[in-house]
Scaffold this motif. Structure first.
Motif, PDB file in Angstrom:
ATOM      1  N   MET A   1      11.472 -18.077  -8.324  1.00 51.85           N
ATOM      2  CA  MET A   1      10.461 -17.576  -9.223  1.00 51.85           C
ATOM      3  C   MET A   1      10.393 -16.059  -9.081  1.00 51.85           C
ATOM      4  O   MET A   1      10.275 -15.537  -7.991  1.00 51.85           O
ATOM      5  CB  MET A   1       9.105 -18.210  -8.862  1.00 51.85           C
ATOM      6  CG  MET A   1       7.957 -17.656  -9.656  1.00 51.85           C
ATOM      7  SD  MET A   1       6.323 -18.278  -9.161  1.00 51.85           S
ATOM      8  CE  MET A   1       6.451 -19.987  -9.600  1.00 51.85           C
ATOM      9  N   LYS A   2      10.497 -15.366 -10.214  1.00 55.17           N
ATOM     10  CA  LYS A   2      10.458 -13.909 -10.222  1.00 55.17           C
ATOM     11  C   LYS A   2       9.051 -13.466 -10.615  1.00 55.17           C
ATOM     12  O   LYS A   2       8.563 -13.807 -11.690  1.00 55.17           O
ATOM     13  CB  LYS A   2      11.488 -13.366 -11.207  1.00 55.17           C
ATOM     14  CG  LYS A   2      11.768 -11.896 -11.027  1.00 55.17           C
ATOM     15  CD  LYS A   2      12.848 -11.421 -11.969  1.00 55.17           C
ATOM     16  CE  LYS A   2      14.194 -11.993 -11.581  1.00 55.17           C
ATOM     17  NZ  LYS A   2      15.308 -11.427 -12.333  1.00 55.17           N
ATOM     18  N   ILE A   3       8.396 -12.720  -9.721  1.00 57.10           N
ATOM     19  CA  ILE A   3       7.019 -12.281  -9.929  1.00 57.10           C
ATOM     20  C   ILE A   3       6.975 -10.757 -10.035  1.00 57.10           C
ATOM     21  O   ILE A   3       7.537 -10.068  -9.186  1.00 57.10           O
ATOM     22  CB  ILE A   3       6.110 -12.732  -8.766  1.00 57.10           C
ATOM     23  CG1 ILE A   3       6.122 -14.258  -8.648  1.00 57.10           C
ATOM     24  CG2 ILE A   3       4.693 -12.209  -8.947  1.00 57.10           C
ATOM     25  CD1 ILE A   3       5.383 -14.791  -7.441  1.00 57.10           C
ATOM     26  N   ILE A   4       6.285 -10.278 -11.074  1.00 57.67           N
ATOM     27  CA  ILE A   4       6.024  -8.845 -11.210  1.00 57.67           C
ATOM     28  C   ILE A   4       4.544  -8.627 -10.902  1.00 57.67           C
ATOM     29  O   ILE A   4       3.683  -9.293 -11.488  1.00 57.67           O
ATOM     30  CB  ILE A   4       6.346  -8.339 -12.624  1.00 57.67           C
ATOM     31  CG1 ILE A   4       7.852  -8.397 -12.874  1.00 57.67           C
ATOM     32  CG2 ILE A   4       5.826  -6.922 -12.821  1.00 57.67           C
ATOM     33  CD1 ILE A   4       8.262  -7.960 -14.269  1.00 57.67           C
ATOM     34  N   HIS A   5       4.270  -7.720  -9.976  1.00 56.05           N
ATOM     35  CA  HIS A   5       2.888  -7.356  -9.659  1.00 56.05           C
ATOM     36  C   HIS A   5       2.681  -5.902 -10.042  1.00 56.05           C
ATOM     37  O   HIS A   5       3.463  -5.041  -9.655  1.00 56.05           O
ATOM     38  CB  HIS A   5       2.600  -7.548  -8.168  1.00 56.05           C
ATOM     39  CG  HIS A   5       1.249  -7.074  -7.768  1.00 56.05           C
ATOM     40  ND1 HIS A   5       1.064  -6.002  -6.928  1.00 56.05           N
ATOM     41  CD2 HIS A   5       0.020  -7.507  -8.114  1.00 56.05           C
ATOM     42  CE1 HIS A   5      -0.230  -5.809  -6.769  1.00 56.05           C
ATOM     43  NE2 HIS A   5      -0.891  -6.701  -7.480  1.00 56.05           N
ATOM     44  N   VAL A   6       1.611  -5.648 -10.819  1.00 61.78           N
ATOM     45  CA  VAL A   6       1.320  -4.285 -11.250  1.00 61.78           C
ATOM     46  C   VAL A   6      -0.120  -3.952 -10.886  1.00 61.78           C
ATOM     47  O   VAL A   6      -1.052  -4.611 -11.342  1.00 61.78           O
ATOM     48  CB  VAL A   6       1.527  -4.106 -12.767  1.00 61.78           C
ATOM     49  CG1 VAL A   6       1.391  -2.641 -13.146  1.00 61.78           C
ATOM     50  CG2 VAL A   6       2.878  -4.643 -13.202  1.00 61.78           C
ATOM     51  N   ASP A   7      -0.263  -2.945 -10.042  1.00 63.78           N
ATOM     52  CA  ASP A   7      -1.591  -2.469  -9.639  1.00 63.78           C
ATOM     53  C   ASP A   7      -1.429  -1.040  -9.143  1.00 63.78           C
ATOM     54  O   ASP A   7      -0.497  -0.753  -8.391  1.00 63.78           O
ATOM     55  CB  ASP A   7      -2.168  -3.357  -8.540  1.00 63.78           C
ATOM     56  CG  ASP A   7      -3.677  -3.215  -8.407  1.00 63.78           C
ATOM     57  OD1 ASP A   7      -4.166  -2.055  -8.415  1.00 63.78           O
ATOM     58  OD2 ASP A   7      -4.349  -4.241  -8.290  1.00 63.78           O
ATOM     59  N   ASP A   8      -2.324  -0.157  -9.572  1.00 64.48           N
ATOM     60  CA  ASP A   8      -2.206   1.234  -9.138  1.00 64.48           C
ATOM     61  C   ASP A   8      -2.801   1.461  -7.748  1.00 64.48           C
ATOM     62  O   ASP A   8      -2.759   2.562  -7.229  1.00 64.48           O
ATOM     63  CB  ASP A   8      -2.808   2.197 -10.164  1.00 64.48           C
ATOM     64  CG  ASP A   8      -4.183   1.783 -10.634  1.00 64.48           C
ATOM     65  OD1 ASP A   8      -4.802   0.915 -10.000  1.00 64.48           O
ATOM     66  OD2 ASP A   8      -4.641   2.326 -11.654  1.00 64.48           O
TER      67      ASP A   8
END
Length: 166
Positions: A1-8
């Protein structure tokens, strides 16, 4: 499973990097602090899950814009907003997307795991295995082998018991 996490938030990224391997051991995690590099990555590499904050620098609703763009690339992507309480309804109204979950900050591994396992948007199905190596045929062979062994052991015991009674 490929997970993208985006948070500054660097703190949020470090927490995710620590917790995702415990929740989904085989996950391939990619963290970004801005939506544009995350979108570029999704366009070239794809993803199964998007974990994103709603408010991303430089725009107020960058997470929602990112979710919509990635959903256009992959309609089956799971979208999970990881955000502060009170933004849920805003996100639900503005996104217009089937969202798999909302995880409040600060999150717990249990809440994150529950959102990742939400059946609302299941991960894409795996391709069916070829017939010679399908799971059913493997389990059937294992079951047959076990049954044969049990029958053989039962016959041996019966013979042994018959010899002991004589």
């Amino acid at each position: 499973m490929k997970i993208i996490h985006v948070d500054d938030s660097r703190f949020a990224q470090e927490e995710i990097k620590e917790q995702i391997p415990q929740i989904v051991p085989d996950a391939e995690l990619h963290c970004f602090d801005r939506p544009d590099p995350a979108l570029a990555f999704a366009e070239t590499e794809g993803c199964d899950v998007l974990l994103t904050e709603i408010e991303l620098w430089p725009e107020r609703l960058g997470g929602i814009r990112l979710a919509k763009a990635i959903k256009e690339i992959n309609p089956r992507v799971q979208i999970i907003f990881v955000t502060v309480c009170g933004e849920y309804e805003v996100a639900r109204e503005l996104s217009g997307l089937p969202v798999s979950g909302f995880v409040p900050k600060p999150w717990t591994p249990e809440k994150l795991a529950a959102a990742l396992q939400n059946p609302c948007c299941p991960p894409p199905p795996q391709p069916a295995p070829c017939e010679p190596c399908s799971r059913n045929s493997i389990w059937e062979r294992i079951y047959k082998k076990l049954t044969d062994l049990q029958n053989r052991d039962h016959r041996r015991r019966m013979r042994r018991d018959g010899e002991n009674q004589s």
